[in-house]
Design a protein around this motif. Structure first.
Motif, PDB file in Angstrom:
ATOM      1  N   UNK A 135       0.844  -1.212   0.000  1.00  0.00           N
ATOM      2  CA  UNK A 135       0.000   0.000   0.000  1.00  0.00           C
ATOM      3  C   UNK A 135       0.869   1.248   0.000  1.00  0.00           C
ATOM      4  N   UNK A 136       1.929   1.237   0.791  1.00  0.00           N
ATOM      5  CA  UNK A 136       2.813   2.404   0.854  1.00  0.00           C
ATOM      6  C   UNK A 136       3.480   2.628  -0.506  1.00  0.00           C
ATOM      7  N   UNK A 153       2.788   8.047  -0.918  1.00  0.00           N
ATOM      8  CA  UNK A 153       2.979   8.496   0.456  1.00  0.00           C
ATOM      9  C   UNK A 153       1.642   8.477   1.203  1.00  0.00           C
ATOM     10  N   UNK A 154       1.657   7.967   2.435  1.00  0.00           N
ATOM     11  CA  UNK A 154       0.413   7.771   3.180  1.00  0.00           C
ATOM     12  C   UNK A 154       0.685   7.918   4.672  1.00  0.00           C
ATOM     13  N   UNK A 155      -0.311   8.376   5.431  1.00  0.00           N
ATOM     14  CA  UNK A 155      -0.150   8.453   6.889  1.00  0.00           C
ATOM     15  C   UNK A 155      -0.890   7.293   7.542  1.00  0.00           C
ATOM     16  N   UNK A 156      -0.616   7.073   8.834  1.00  0.00           N
ATOM     17  CA  UNK A 156      -1.069   5.876   9.525  1.00  0.00           C
ATOM     18  C   UNK A 156      -2.564   5.617   9.465  1.00  0.00           C
ATOM     19  N   UNK A 157      -3.378   6.599   9.799  1.00  0.00           N
ATOM     20  CA  UNK A 157      -4.815   6.393   9.780  1.00  0.00           C
ATOM     21  C   UNK A 157      -5.311   6.077   8.368  1.00  0.00           C
ATOM     22  N   UNK A 175      10.829   1.971   5.496  1.00  0.00           N
ATOM     23  CA  UNK A 175      10.037   3.136   5.106  1.00  0.00           C
ATOM     24  C   UNK A 175      10.765   4.408   5.519  1.00  0.00           C
ATOM     25  N   UNK A 176      10.505   5.467   4.776  1.00  0.00           N
ATOM     26  CA  UNK A 176      10.974   6.803   5.133  1.00  0.00           C
ATOM     27  C   UNK A 176       9.787   7.546   5.725  1.00  0.00           C
TER      28      UNK A 176
END
Length: 109
Positions: free
Chosen positions: A18-19, A23-27, A59-60
């Motif tokens: 998915x990442x 770029x994606x945040x946790x929620x 991951x970065x």
């Protein structure tokens, strides 16, 4: 064996995939997993994995301001993460094929 136990082993590969999409945040990751049918996963399951993936440099991370509250930590795939995802996909293909042969009795035995 519960489905939760089975899932723990493959969740990291799913997160990497998915990442890789962007770029994606946790929620947001939790929401995307839900869209793929993993709606019973809690953020408490996802965040420890993200922390471990960050420590392993898969991951970065980047902090960005949010319009709806505190800054968010965004995740993107590192070069090492890309390699790990390729390894996961190869292993998953072999494993799922073998399991399907057995559980669907397609192995010819």
């Amino acid at each position: 064996m519960s489905s939760t136990q089975m899932l723990k082993g493959i969740l990291e590969g799913c997160l990497l995939a998915i990442i890789k999409e962007g770029e994606v945040y946790g929620y947001e990751l939790a929401e995307k997993l839900g869209e793929y049918g993993f709606d019973s996963l809690s953020e408490g399951t996802i965040y420890p994995l993200l922390i471990r993936m960050q420590k392993e440099k898969l991951v970065n991370t980047t902090l960005k301001k949010s319009t709806a509250g505190p800054s968010r930590k965004y995740y993107s795939l590192s070069e090492k993460g890309e390699s790990e995802l390729e390894v996961f996909i190869d292993r998953w293909d072999k494993l799922s094929s073998n399991v399907n042969k057995i559980v669907k009795n397609k192995g010819g035995m």
